[in-house]
Scaffold this motif. Structure first.
Motif, mmCIF file in Angstrom:
data_model
loop_
_atom_site.group_PDB
_atom_site.id
_atom_site.type_symbol
_atom_site.label_atom_id
_atom_site.label_comp_id
_atom_site.label_asym_id
_atom_site.label_seq_id
_atom_site.Cartn_x
_atom_site.Cartn_y
_atom_site.Cartn_z
ATOM 1 N N PRO A 70 0.815 -1.234 0.000
ATOM 2 C CA PRO A 70 0.000 0.000 0.000
ATOM 3 C C PRO A 70 0.842 1.274 0.000
ATOM 4 O O PRO A 70 0.467 2.268 -0.628
ATOM 5 C CB PRO A 70 -0.831 -0.129 1.282
ATOM 6 N N ARG A 71 1.987 1.250 0.686
ATOM 7 C CA ARG A 71 2.798 2.470 0.749
ATOM 8 C C ARG A 71 3.422 2.782 -0.612
ATOM 9 O O ARG A 71 3.424 3.935 -1.057
ATOM 10 C CB ARG A 71 3.879 2.321 1.821
ATOM 11 N N ALA A 73 2.328 1.704 -3.528
ATOM 12 C CA ALA A 73 1.252 2.001 -4.474
ATOM 13 C C ALA A 73 0.810 3.462 -4.355
ATOM 14 O O ALA A 73 0.497 4.105 -5.364
ATOM 15 C CB ALA A 73 0.075 1.062 -4.240
ATOM 16 N N ARG A 74 0.773 3.986 -3.151
ATOM 17 C CA ARG A 74 0.415 5.407 -2.979
ATOM 18 C C ARG A 74 1.485 6.314 -3.574
ATOM 19 O O ARG A 74 1.169 7.366 -4.144
ATOM 20 C CB ARG A 74 0.231 5.723 -1.490
ATOM 21 N N LEU A 75 2.737 5.896 -3.460
ATOM 22 C CA LEU A 75 3.821 6.717 -3.995
ATOM 23 C C LEU A 75 3.819 6.760 -5.511
ATOM 24 O O LEU A 75 4.173 7.774 -6.114
ATOM 25 C CB LEU A 75 5.175 6.168 -3.517
ATOM 26 N N ARG A 76 3.442 5.639 -6.115
ATOM 27 C CA ARG A 76 3.525 5.515 -7.584
ATOM 28 C C ARG A 76 2.280 4.797 -8.085
ATOM 29 O O ARG A 76 2.308 3.620 -8.426
ATOM 30 C CB ARG A 76 4.773 4.701 -7.935
ATOM 31 N N ARG A 80 3.197 -0.656 -12.042
ATOM 32 C CA ARG A 80 2.697 -2.011 -11.813
ATOM 33 C C ARG A 80 3.613 -2.742 -10.834
ATOM 34 O O ARG A 80 4.669 -2.263 -10.469
ATOM 35 C CB ARG A 80 2.585 -2.753 -13.145
ATOM 36 N N TRP A 81 3.180 -3.925 -10.420
ATOM 37 C CA TRP A 81 3.830 -4.666 -9.343
ATOM 38 C C TRP A 81 4.248 -6.037 -9.855
ATOM 39 O O TRP A 81 3.436 -6.762 -10.434
ATOM 40 C CB TRP A 81 2.854 -4.824 -8.178
ATOM 41 N N VAL A 82 5.526 -6.400 -9.641
ATOM 42 C CA VAL A 82 6.000 -7.741 -9.966
ATOM 43 C C VAL A 82 5.598 -8.664 -8.828
ATOM 44 O O VAL A 82 6.041 -8.484 -7.685
ATOM 45 C CB VAL A 82 7.526 -7.757 -10.175
#
Length: 277
Positions: A70-71, A73-76, A80-82
């Motif tokens: 969550p931290r 994701a809020r920054l960027r 996307r996420w691996v």
């Protein structure tokens, strides 16, 4: 991995800048996740089967990811996420968070101190910033493309060594259950380096060896195969500390390469020669 001009920030696909403020927030995120893992560190976590081991590894990952995801994701929000830290190869274009929530997780479970939390922002397969936190020492290693590599704000520089015969070098096992070809390459490369280098270290995880290359404590590190999360943080740290990144034959390294070499400039050519035999 290609070199970037020295700037104070790197333009991103979202139109913002990956600069010092984002790096500071990323560092705070890995420190928070590291604190949670430190609370779980102590006695050896016993396991009798592979399934029990995998559950224990996943539990550590889950604790850290609940903080990191969550931290970051809020920054960027557009990155996307691996999902799988053991995956290798190229990523689709754009921005990605490449995270290892418990780098050296198996060490953590065995009450060994060599583990960390890493988060790297990758744009078009180039790492643009990274933060690596070692909870047991309290150190946080950071790098920003074009702005150097640091540990807790102090600049890092690779070793000035020029003689492989006086060098401390290291390698690591990329993942369990490697195929036979990789196992043979690892074995022959260690033999070659035992002949040519002063001392050879072999242990996991790769990232901690690469921190030591960036800090000038180890002169070279190599690995066959490998995951993005193993190599991208250290590749950026070493490059920004003045080191050279290639495959073991001296060619440009990308996440698709079958081998990896990070070395001080003075020992890079003889390391390539040793590993190419």
């Amino acid at each position: 991995m290609t070199e970037s001009p020295r700037t104070t920030g790197v333009a991103t696909s979202a139109g913002a800048t990956a600069g010092p403020d984002l790096l500071a927030e990323t560092s705070a995120a890995v420190r928070a996740a590291g604190a949670a893992l430190r609370e779980r560190f102590g006695d050896v976590v016993r396991h009798r089967t592979r399934e029990e081991l995998m559950r224990a590894l996943a539990a550590n990952d889950g604790v850290a990811l609940d903080i990191l995801r969550p931290r970051l994701a809020r920054l960027r929000p557009h990155a996307r996420w691996v999902e799988e830290e053991l995956e290798g190869g190229a990523l689709p274009p754009g921005e990605w968070w490449v995270v290892d929530p418990a780098e050296g997780n198996v060490n953590h479970l065995h009450a060994l101190p060599e583990w960390a939390v890493t988060a790297t922002l990758v744009r078009d397969n180039q790492p643009v910033l990274t933060a690596v936190h070692q909870p047991l020492t309290g150190e946080t290693y950071t790098a920003l493309t074009g702005a150097g590599a640091h540990v807790d704000g102090r600049p890092l520089h690779v070793s000035p060594t020029t003689d492989l015969g006086l060098s401390l070098v290291a390698t690591s096992q990329a993942r369990p259950d490697e195929d036979e070809d990789v196992v043979r390459r690892v074995g022959s490369s260690i033999t070659a380096m035992l002949h040519d280098a002063l001392v050879v270290r072999t242990s996991v995880p790769a990232t901690l060896h690469l921190l030591n290359v960036a800090a000038g404590r180890i002169d070279a590190f190599w690995q066959f195969a490998g995951a993005r999360a193993d190599l991208l943080p250290g590749a950026l740290l070493v490059a920004e500390a003045g080191g050279r990144i290639s495959d073991t034959e001296g060619r440009s390294w990308t996440p698709q390469s079958e081998s990896f070499l990070a070395a001080a400039p003075g020992v890079h050519p003889p390391a390539v020669a040793a590993l190419s035999r």
